[in-house]
Design a protein around this motif. Structure first.
Motif, PDB file in Angstrom:
ATOM      1  N   LYS A  35       0.818  -1.217   0.000  1.00 25.99           N
ATOM      2  CA  LYS A  35       0.000   0.000   0.000  1.00 25.99           C
ATOM      3  C   LYS A  35       0.849   1.264   0.000  1.00 25.99           C
ATOM      4  CE  LYS A  35      -1.000   0.893   4.868  1.00 25.99           C
ATOM      5  NZ  LYS A  35      -2.040   1.051   5.858  1.00 25.99           N
ATOM      6  N   TRP A  36       1.983   1.257   0.711  1.00 30.54           N
ATOM      7  CA  TRP A  36       2.809   2.461   0.754  1.00 30.54           C
ATOM      8  C   TRP A  36       3.428   2.734  -0.609  1.00 30.54           C
ATOM      9  CZ3 TRP A  36       0.970   4.937   4.436  1.00 30.54           C
ATOM     10  CH2 TRP A  36       0.663   4.351   5.664  1.00 30.54           C
ATOM     11  N   LEU A  37       3.862   1.682  -1.289  1.00 29.06           N
ATOM     12  CA  LEU A  37       4.417   1.844  -2.629  1.00 29.06           C
ATOM     13  C   LEU A  37       3.366   2.451  -3.550  1.00 29.06           C
ATOM     14  CD1 LEU A  37       6.675  -0.480  -4.611  1.00 29.06           C
ATOM     15  CD2 LEU A  37       4.536   0.232  -5.635  1.00 29.06           C
ATOM     16  N   THR A  38       2.157   1.932  -3.490  1.00 35.08           N
ATOM     17  CA  THR A  38       1.072   2.430  -4.331  1.00 35.08           C
ATOM     18  C   THR A  38       0.797   3.900  -4.050  1.00 35.08           C
ATOM     19  OG1 THR A  38       0.102   0.236  -4.432  1.00 35.08           O
ATOM     20  CG2 THR A  38      -1.359   2.076  -4.930  1.00 35.08           C
ATOM     21  N   LEU A  39       0.740   4.266  -2.784  1.00 36.90           N
ATOM     22  CA  LEU A  39       0.442   5.649  -2.418  1.00 36.90           C
ATOM     23  C   LEU A  39       1.568   6.602  -2.823  1.00 36.90           C
ATOM     24  CD1 LEU A  39      -1.233   5.019   1.037  1.00 36.90           C
ATOM     25  CD2 LEU A  39      -2.351   5.760  -1.070  1.00 36.90           C
ATOM     26  N   VAL A  40       2.809   6.186  -2.665  1.00 39.38           N
ATOM     27  CA  VAL A  40       3.939   7.042  -3.032  1.00 39.38           C
ATOM     28  C   VAL A  40       3.987   7.241  -4.543  1.00 39.38           C
ATOM     29  CG1 VAL A  40       6.460   7.204  -3.082  1.00 39.38           C
ATOM     30  CG2 VAL A  40       5.301   6.578  -0.968  1.00 39.38           C
ATOM     31  N   VAL A  41       3.820   6.161  -5.294  1.00 47.31           N
ATOM     32  CA  VAL A  41       3.818   6.281  -6.759  1.00 47.31           C
ATOM     33  C   VAL A  41       2.688   7.211  -7.193  1.00 47.31           C
ATOM     34  CG1 VAL A  41       3.418   5.028  -8.919  1.00 47.31           C
ATOM     35  CG2 VAL A  41       5.001   4.109  -7.221  1.00 47.31           C
ATOM     36  N   SER A  42       1.524   7.063  -6.610  1.00 43.59           N
ATOM     37  CA  SER A  42       0.395   7.936  -6.946  1.00 43.59           C
ATOM     38  C   SER A  42       0.696   9.391  -6.595  1.00 43.59           C
ATOM     39  CB  SER A  42      -0.867   7.492  -6.215  1.00 43.59           C
ATOM     40  OG  SER A  42      -1.266   6.234  -6.672  1.00 43.59           O
ATOM     41  N   GLY A  89      14.057   0.933  -9.641  1.00 39.46           N
ATOM     42  CA  GLY A  89      14.084   1.750 -10.845  1.00 39.46           C
ATOM     43  C   GLY A  89      12.803   2.495 -11.135  1.00 39.46           C
ATOM     44  N   LEU A  90      11.909   2.593 -10.154  1.00 41.58           N
ATOM     45  CA  LEU A  90      10.631   3.274 -10.359  1.00 41.58           C
ATOM     46  C   LEU A  90      10.692   4.751  -9.982  1.00 41.58           C
ATOM     47  CD1 LEU A  90       8.293   0.499  -8.933  1.00 41.58           C
ATOM     48  CD2 LEU A  90       8.807   0.966 -11.320  1.00 41.58           C
ATOM     49  N   VAL A  91      11.641   5.106  -9.115  1.00 42.21           N
ATOM     50  CA  VAL A  91      11.786   6.476  -8.629  1.00 42.21           C
ATOM     51  C   VAL A  91      13.256   6.868  -8.714  1.00 42.21           C
ATOM     52  CG1 VAL A  91      11.740   7.856  -6.492  1.00 42.21           C
ATOM     53  CG2 VAL A  91       9.781   6.465  -7.100  1.00 42.21           C
ATOM     54  N   SER A  92      13.494   8.124  -9.044  1.00 42.13           N
ATOM     55  CA  SER A  92      14.865   8.641  -8.994  1.00 42.13           C
ATOM     56  C   SER A  92      14.928   9.694  -7.893  1.00 42.13           C
ATOM     57  CB  SER A  92      15.289   9.231 -10.334  1.00 42.13           C
ATOM     58  OG  SER A  92      14.514  10.368 -10.634  1.00 42.13           O
ATOM     59  N   ARG A  93      16.091   9.800  -7.320  1.00 46.77           N
ATOM     60  CA  ARG A  93      16.340  10.728  -6.214  1.00 46.77           C
ATOM     61  C   ARG A  93      17.392  11.708  -6.688  1.00 46.77           C
ATOM     62  NH1 ARG A  93      20.222  10.486  -1.964  1.00 46.77           N
ATOM     63  NH2 ARG A  93      19.393  11.287  -0.003  1.00 46.77           N
ATOM     64  N   SER A  94      17.112  12.995  -6.553  1.00 42.15           N
ATOM     65  CA  SER A  94      18.118  13.994  -6.937  1.00 42.15           C
ATOM     66  C   SER A  94      18.379  14.917  -5.752  1.00 42.15           C
ATOM     67  CB  SER A  94      17.666  14.790  -8.154  1.00 42.15           C
ATOM     68  OG  SER A  94      16.487  15.493  -7.881  1.00 42.15           O
ATOM     69  N   PRO A 143      10.759   6.867 -16.076  1.00 43.34           N
ATOM     70  CA  PRO A 143       9.846   6.383 -17.119  1.00 43.34           C
ATOM     71  C   PRO A 143       9.233   5.018 -16.766  1.00 43.34           C
ATOM     72  CG  PRO A 143      11.750   7.401 -18.135  1.00 43.34           C
ATOM     73  CD  PRO A 143      12.034   7.341 -16.640  1.00 43.34           C
ATOM     74  N   LEU A 144      10.009   4.157 -16.123  1.00 47.97           N
ATOM     75  CA  LEU A 144       9.464   2.862 -15.699  1.00 47.97           C
ATOM     76  C   LEU A 144       8.358   3.070 -14.668  1.00 47.97           C
ATOM     77  CD1 LEU A 144       9.637  -0.240 -15.852  1.00 47.97           C
ATOM     78  CD2 LEU A 144      11.384  -0.129 -14.044  1.00 47.97           C
ATOM     79  N   GLY A 145       8.566   3.962 -13.718  1.00 50.21           N
ATOM     80  CA  GLY A 145       7.539   4.269 -12.722  1.00 50.21           C
ATOM     81  C   GLY A 145       6.301   4.873 -13.348  1.00 50.21           C
ATOM     82  N   GLU A 146       6.502   5.752 -14.331  1.00 54.37           N
ATOM     83  CA  GLU A 146       5.372   6.366 -15.017  1.00 54.37           C
ATOM     84  C   GLU A 146       4.552   5.330 -15.782  1.00 54.37           C
ATOM     85  OE1 GLU A 146       7.128   9.481 -17.339  1.00 54.37           O
ATOM     86  OE2 GLU A 146       7.286  10.817 -15.601  1.00 54.37           O
ATOM     87  N   SER A 147       5.227   4.268 -16.257  1.00 56.69           N
ATOM     88  CA  SER A 147       4.495   3.230 -16.997  1.00 56.69           C
ATOM     89  C   SER A 147       3.554   2.444 -16.090  1.00 56.69           C
ATOM     90  CB  SER A 147       5.477   2.279 -17.700  1.00 56.69           C
ATOM     91  OG  SER A 147       6.127   1.433 -16.768  1.00 56.69           O
ATOM     92  N   LEU A 148       3.746   2.546 -14.785  1.00 57.38           N
ATOM     93  CA  LEU A 148       2.880   1.872 -13.819  1.00 57.38           C
ATOM     94  C   LEU A 148       1.594   2.661 -13.557  1.00 57.38           C
ATOM     95  CD1 LEU A 148       2.601  -0.470 -11.790  1.00 57.38           C
ATOM     96  CD2 LEU A 148       3.998   0.861 -10.199  1.00 57.38           C
ATOM     97  N   LEU A 149       1.597   3.952 -13.829  1.00 56.33           N
ATOM     98  CA  LEU A 149       0.457   4.808 -13.494  1.00 56.33           C
ATOM     99  C   LEU A 149      -0.870   4.382 -14.118  1.00 56.33           C
ATOM    100  CD1 LEU A 149       2.152   8.316 -13.476  1.00 56.33           C
ATOM    101  CD2 LEU A 149       1.331   6.992 -11.510  1.00 56.33           C
TER     102      LEU A 149
END
Length: 133
Positions: free
Chosen positions: A36-43, A78-83, A98-104
């Motif tokens: 659930k946390w992964l889903t919420l963070v990606v969203s 590889g779903l999130v990048s940190r800068s 881009p991989l993370g965006e493909s999950l949206l």
């Protein structure tokens, strides 16, 4: 070393990535994606990069530790990048790759389904609980 026919190679690949088989690498990824946390963070990151503090406000209920662990997991997968921007204090932003965006689209479809059918699910739960099963 024995050679394999094309059919044997295809069968081997089919078995190797069959999520119904216990040894499939897909099991681990499916478990991660259902968190659930992964889903919420990606969203939360769907509309653009956010700082850790902004994510903490957006993802209500996640402790700082849980949010940090989730972000690290997402970065590792590889779903999130940190800068990091050098400043005082340092600025750290998280954004979907881009991989993370493909999950949206998948997440949005599940969210829409949940919002559409939550009443039916609640009714089913009430019937089940009332039946004493």
């Amino acid at each position: 070393m024995a050679t394999m026919t094309a059919d044997e190679r295809r069968e081997l690949e089919r078995r190797r990535y069959n999520a119904f088989l216990a040894g499939c690498p897909g099991h681990e990824l499916l478990a991660a994606l259902s968190d659930k946390w992964l889903t919420l963070v990606v969203s939360a990151l769907a509309d653009g990069p956010l700082r850790h503090s902004e994510l903490a406000r957006t993802v209500a209920g996640a402790s700082q530790k849980m949010l940090t662990q989730t972000l690290r997991k997402l970065e590792r997968d590889g779903l999130v990048s940190r800068s990091v921007t050098a400043s005082v204090p340092a600025r750290v932003d998280y954004r979907l790759t881009p991989l993370g965006e493909s999950l949206l689209p998948v997440q949005r479809a599940i969210k829409a389904w949940a919002e559409t059918h939550i009443g039916e699910v609640h009714s089913a739960r009430e019937r089940y609980d009332a039946s004493g099963a």
